[in-house]
Design an enzyme around this catalytic site. Structure first.
Site, PDB file in Angstrom:
ATOM      1  N   LYS A 229       0.819  -1.216   0.000  1.00 13.76           N
ATOM      2  CA  LYS A 229       0.000   0.000   0.000  1.00 13.76           C
ATOM      3  C   LYS A 229       0.853   1.267   0.000  1.00 13.76           C
ATOM      4  CE  LYS A 229      -4.415  -1.764   1.497  1.00 13.76           C
ATOM      5  NZ  LYS A 229      -5.527  -1.706   2.452  1.00 13.76           N
ATOM      6  N   ARG A 263      -3.896 -10.158   4.892  1.00 15.06           N
ATOM      7  CA  ARG A 263      -4.259 -10.174   3.462  1.00 15.06           C
ATOM      8  C   ARG A 263      -3.054  -9.657   2.671  1.00 15.06           C
ATOM      9  NH1 ARG A 263      -6.686  -6.777  -0.358  1.00 15.06           N
ATOM     10  NH2 ARG A 263      -8.133  -7.833  -1.775  1.00 15.06           N
TER      11      ARG A 263
END
Length: 288
Positions: A229, A263
């Site tokens: 991210k 995840r």
């Protein structure tokens, strides 16, 4: 380290997921525009082979997404999402006997993937879309409720909170759990995701991870997604393809703070980091 007193076993359709230790959820985006792997697994055979690799590297769950939720993304139609997701879910279940999670907020998609054998629903909107809670309730599957401020198309324009981020996330998730329980969705079928990167600045994300033990007070399994991210890119100045080392550090910190499901894109390296972190944490517990 905070021990998460969540249930050890999570019923997921025909699977039972052992959450007495951290598990990995491999990301399988079947979209043309996801932020780091868009377009790579659109063909069903390509998606299947990638899932097979992640399972071989230790993923316990394959999370299939048919709608990009990167900042600035736009929603897709129900039929388009189903066309992307349904064939992949069906083959993952039938050919690989995989425990499949589906990343969706759409009630029609929730119903259809449950029929195809999915074992979990992963909803970034925490079942707030009209009809989603009823659809999830009817499947009998566990659901992950995530915190997000705004919608993907605008969530990163100017994130702002009037209280500490960990309190805002705690309050929102506690409210959603209460709503779900009132509707008949049993608590033992719920998981929680703090929503790193969803309507949060770098400072919000860092503080939320630092204080993630606050969310463990809700006594439900925590699912965390920080893989590749922009948080990593902004702190370290790294493009998407160079964010693995930063992601490994975040994964270890998340496990230390109570995460039970991570995840991730890079299953093999993260598995090593998680196993090493867990070995250290377990040694500490055994000698307390």
């Amino acid at each position: 380290m905070t021990d998460n007193p969540a249930p050890t076993w999570l019923p997921c359709g025909r699977h039972r997921l052992d959450l007495s230790y951290p598990r990995l959820m491999g990301i399988l985006n079947v979209t043309p525009d996801s932020f780091s792997d868009g377009g790579r697994h659109v063909a069903v055979d390509d998606a299947l082979r990638h899932a097979e690799r992640m399972l071989a590297e230790g993923a316990a769950i394959i999370d299939v997404g048919g709608e990009s939720t990167r900042p600035g993304s736009q929603p897709v139609s129900t039929q388009e999402e189903l066309d992307r997701v349904a064939p992949v879910v069906e083959r993952l279940v039938c050919e690989l006997d995989a425990l499949v999670s589906v990343d969706t907020s759409n009630p029609d998609v929730i119903r259809q993937v449950a029929v195809l054998g999915a074992g979990m629903i992963n909803d970034i909107r925490a079942l707030q879309r009209e009809g989603a809670l009823e659809a999830a309730l009817g499947t009998g599957l566990p659901v992950c409720l995530m915190h997000m401020q705004g919608e993907p198309r605008d969530m990163q324009q100017a994130p702002r909170y009037d209280e500490p981020i960990e309190d805002a996330v705690h309050r929102f998730l506690a409210d959603r759990v209460a709503v779900c329980e009132a509707a008949g969705l049993r608590r033992e079928r719920l998981l929680l995701d703090p929503g790193f990167g969803f309507g949060k600045t770098v400072e919000h994300n860092l503080r939320l991870l630092h204080r993630m033990e606050r969310l463990a007070e809700l006594e439900l399994p925590l699912l965390v997604g920080m893989s590749r991210k922009s948080l990593i890119g902004k702190v370290l100045g790294r493009p998407v393809e160079e964010r693995l080392p930063g992601g490994l550090a975040l994964a270890s910190l998340a496990v230390e703070r109570g995460a039970r499901i991570l995840r991730v894109h890079d299953v093999g390296p993260v598995m090593d980091a998680v196993n090493m972190t867990w070995a250290v944490l377990r040694e500490g517990c055994e000698h307390d």
